[in-house]
Write a protein that holds these residues in place. Structure first.
Motif, PDB file in Angstrom:
ATOM      1  N   GLN A  77       0.847  -1.190   0.000  1.00 46.64           N
ATOM      2  CA  GLN A  77       0.000   0.000   0.000  1.00 46.64           C
ATOM      3  C   GLN A  77       0.889   1.248   0.000  1.00 46.64           C
ATOM      4  O   GLN A  77       1.852   1.323   0.776  1.00 46.64           O
ATOM      5  N   ILE A  78       0.574   2.202  -0.859  1.00 43.70           N
ATOM      6  CA  ILE A  78       1.346   3.435  -0.981  1.00 43.70           C
ATOM      7  C   ILE A  78       0.395   4.621  -0.835  1.00 43.70           C
ATOM      8  O   ILE A  78      -0.669   4.656  -1.456  1.00 43.70           O
TER       9      ILE A  78
ATOM     10  N   ILE B  54      -2.100  -1.291  -3.668  1.00 44.66           N
ATOM     11  CA  ILE B  54      -3.317  -0.594  -3.260  1.00 44.66           C
ATOM     12  C   ILE B  54      -2.978   0.876  -3.073  1.00 44.66           C
ATOM     13  O   ILE B  54      -2.083   1.222  -2.287  1.00 44.66           O
ATOM     14  N   ILE B  55      -3.684   1.748  -3.776  1.00 45.69           N
ATOM     15  CA  ILE B  55      -3.399   3.184  -3.753  1.00 45.69           C
ATOM     16  C   ILE B  55      -4.697   3.947  -3.552  1.00 45.69           C
ATOM     17  O   ILE B  55      -5.792   3.379  -3.625  1.00 45.69           O
ATOM     18  N   ASP B  56      -4.564   5.263  -3.332  1.00 49.91           N
ATOM     19  CA  ASP B  56      -5.757   6.079  -3.072  1.00 49.91           C
ATOM     20  C   ASP B  56      -6.387   6.639  -4.341  1.00 49.91           C
ATOM     21  O   ASP B  56      -7.395   7.318  -4.279  1.00 49.91           O
ATOM     22  N   GLY B  57      -5.766   6.388  -5.496  1.00 58.96           N
ATOM     23  CA  GLY B  57      -6.346   6.850  -6.745  1.00 58.96           C
ATOM     24  C   GLY B  57      -5.520   7.878  -7.480  1.00 58.96           C
ATOM     25  O   GLY B  57      -5.869   8.264  -8.602  1.00 58.96           O
ATOM     26  N   ALA B  58      -4.427   8.349  -6.885  1.00 62.29           N
ATOM     27  CA  ALA B  58      -3.587   9.341  -7.563  1.00 62.29           C
ATOM     28  C   ALA B  58      -2.955   8.726  -8.810  1.00 62.29           C
ATOM     29  O   ALA B  58      -2.397   7.635  -8.769  1.00 62.29           O
ATOM     30  N   LYS B  59      -3.046   9.441  -9.916  1.00 64.10           N
ATOM     31  CA  LYS B  59      -2.516   8.922 -11.176  1.00 64.10           C
ATOM     32  C   LYS B  59      -1.005   8.773 -11.136  1.00 64.10           C
ATOM     33  O   LYS B  59      -0.444   7.910 -11.805  1.00 64.10           O
TER      34      LYS B  59
ATOM     35  N   GLN C 252      -5.113  -1.824  -7.205  1.00 66.55           N
ATOM     36  CA  GLN C 252      -6.451  -1.643  -6.652  1.00 66.55           C
ATOM     37  C   GLN C 252      -6.573  -0.236  -6.091  1.00 66.55           C
ATOM     38  O   GLN C 252      -5.823   0.163  -5.207  1.00 66.55           O
ATOM     39  N   ARG C 253      -7.529   0.530  -6.636  1.00 63.35           N
ATOM     40  CA  ARG C 253      -7.806   1.847  -6.074  1.00 63.35           C
ATOM     41  C   ARG C 253      -8.706   1.703  -4.853  1.00 63.35           C
ATOM     42  O   ARG C 253      -9.601   0.862  -4.824  1.00 63.35           O
TER      43      ARG C 253
ATOM     44  N   THR D  17      -7.328   1.443   1.499  1.00 63.63           N
ATOM     45  CA  THR D  17      -6.010   1.751   2.064  1.00 63.63           C
ATOM     46  C   THR D  17      -6.079   1.951   3.579  1.00 63.63           C
ATOM     47  O   THR D  17      -5.310   2.737   4.143  1.00 63.63           O
ATOM     48  N   ASN D  18      -6.980   1.217   4.233  1.00 61.85           N
ATOM     49  CA  ASN D  18      -7.159   1.410   5.669  1.00 61.85           C
ATOM     50  C   ASN D  18      -5.884   1.139   6.463  1.00 61.85           C
ATOM     51  O   ASN D  18      -5.631   1.780   7.490  1.00 61.85           O
ATOM     52  N   ILE D  19      -5.061   0.175   6.016  1.00 62.75           N
ATOM     53  CA  ILE D  19      -3.846  -0.171   6.753  1.00 62.75           C
ATOM     54  C   ILE D  19      -2.912   1.032   6.842  1.00 62.75           C
ATOM     55  O   ILE D  19      -2.474   1.428   7.926  1.00 62.75           O
ATOM     56  N   ILE D  20      -2.617   1.621   5.696  1.00 67.16           N
ATOM     57  CA  ILE D  20      -1.692   2.750   5.710  1.00 67.16           C
ATOM     58  C   ILE D  20      -2.369   4.011   6.250  1.00 67.16           C
ATOM     59  O   ILE D  20      -1.706   4.876   6.826  1.00 67.16           O
TER      60      ILE D  20
END
Length: 425
Positions: A179-180, A240-245, A262-263, A348-351
């Motif tokens: 996750q980033i 797993i990311i927050d959606g940033a391109k 995965q967004r 992205t709940n973990i990060i």
């Protein structure tokens, strides 16, 4: 009433009992004095090992006594002055005493400063935090409990720990999920962090990188650092990311165009709700939840496209936002993962929880003087967050993820694409 035998058995008999009564009135000072006496005895024993008994002339001695000197040693309530013996070697150079060196290296005061600042004790309150308000352990100038001394302890220890963490080997970690995400520390400063989940479901802080914005260059620098430390780009993983391109771009550049990304569905739903009136929230949220829960990715995509079509006339901008990145929103569904595992890996709940710890730890900082300062604090907070880590809830289903990632890689490899084209022909 029954009398406790533990207290009576623990009380020494007279005349020691009278001394015990006097000592118990200041137990803090008693512990300090007892520790100093014990350390003094250990140092005398070390000196005797090196020089032999006093006034002896044994042939196997390595040095001779050279008077005594005062030194400072840190403990939980500050530095104290201790008199220690000095030993000179036969070559004229000072011989270190093992007990003294070990006591100095432990750096109790530095560890206390680090621990207290991580639980939001300010440097101005450090002296009060490490000493009893009514205690009689003295705190003279130079005892290491001032606000500037506490700050110096934290800077030194946090920098050393960050350097060790950022150089640690990642090749031995069997990571399946990464996750980033980024956290804004200041108007012109953002830190991008990575958290990994291994095949056992255990979570690991992986790295941290600073930048002015969450652009592809900053993310690429973080990924390059992970690869240099042993992260194999050839191993299939779920990102797993927050959606940033910028995140997707950097990931695909390093791990291939077919990398499983995965967004975060929570971020997606939140962004949609913030742009719609409250009267539409319940109905839109219901459709999205239904799509997330479906096991069939094609049906889930159809539901989302129908939702976007219904909003097209009155909310065309929101409709386009719903369809943006729809493939990455349903990655965990397309991989065929079980429902429990999808719920753990669809956001992205973990990060985000780690970033919550970072915000809590850093809330006493009024101004970030430099990016390195923010890096030190954030790295220390991320390591503090590991103390509350728990295994992934659906960790028993992670073998399913590994198999799905292998199948996804084979399907999107050049050989797999050629085979599918041949079957279609």
């Amino acid at each position: 009433m029954k009398t406790s035998t533990m207290m009576t058995s623990a009380m020494p008999s007279a005349p020691v009992g009278k001394a015990w009564e006097e000592v118990s009135a200041s137990f803090d000072r008693f512990c300090l004095a007892a520790g100093i006496e014990t350390l003094g005895a250990m140092m005398e024993a070390d000196a005797e090992v090196a020089c032999g008994p006093r006034h002896s002339r044994s042939e196997d001695r390595r040095g001779h006594r050279w008077g005594r000197a005062q030194g400072k040693i840190g403990f939980h309530a500050g530095k104290v002055v201790i008199e220690r013996p000095r030993v000179r070697g036969l070559n004229g150079k000072e011989l270190p005493l093992a007990s003294w060196e070990q006591a100095v290296d432990e750096d109790w005061l530095g560890q206390w400063a680090m621990n207290l600042m991580l639980i939001n004790v300010s440097t101005r309150k450090f002296r009060r935090a490490v000493r009893l308000p009514e205690g009689d352990v003295p705190a003279p100038a130079g005892s290491g409990v001032s606000k500037s001394a506490a700050s110096r302890h934290f800077v030194a220890l946090s920098a050393a720990r960050m350097q060790e963490w950022m150089a640690s080997d990642l090749s031995k970690l069997d990571l399946l999920v990464i996750q980033i995400d980024g956290i804004h520390m200041d108007e012109d400063l953002i830190l991008v962090a990575a958290i990994g989940v291994d095949a056992n479901g255990d979570k690991h802080p992986l790295g941290l990188m600073e930048g002015a914005t969450e652009n592809a260059a900053t993310v690429q620098a973080l990924i390059d650092n992970l690869v240099e430390r042993g992260l194999d780009p050839a191993v299939p993983r779920l990102f797993i990311i927050d959606g940033a391109k910028a995140l997707s771009k950097a990931i695909r550049r390093t791990f291939g165009g077919a990398a499983a990304i995965q967004r975060c569905q929570v971020h997606k739903a939140r962004n949609i709700m913030e742009r719609l009136p409250k009267s539409l929230h319940a109905s839109v949220r219901r459709v999205l939840r239904q799509a997330w829960e479906l096991d069939d990715a094609d049906k889930a995509e159809k539901l989302i496209r129908n939702l976007a079509q219904r909003l097209e006339r009155d909310w065309s901008g929101v409709s386009g936002s719903i369809l943006e990145g729809i493939d990455e929103i349903l990655t965990v569904t397309r991989l065929g993962l079980p429902k429990e595992l999808r719920r753990s890996l669809a956001c992205t709940n973990i990060i985000e929880n780690v970033m919550g710890t970072v915000r809590r730890v850093c809330r006493n900082v009024k101004r970030w003087r430099s990016a390195s300062m923010a890096m030190r604090w954030t790295a220390a907070a991320m390591q503090e967050a590991t103390k509350g880590f728990r295994r992934l809830k659906a960790h028993k289903q992670l073998p399913t993820l590994r198999a799905a990632l292998e199948a996804h890689r084979n399907k999107n490899s050049p050989h797999g694409v050629i085979a599918r084209q041949a079957d279609a022909a």
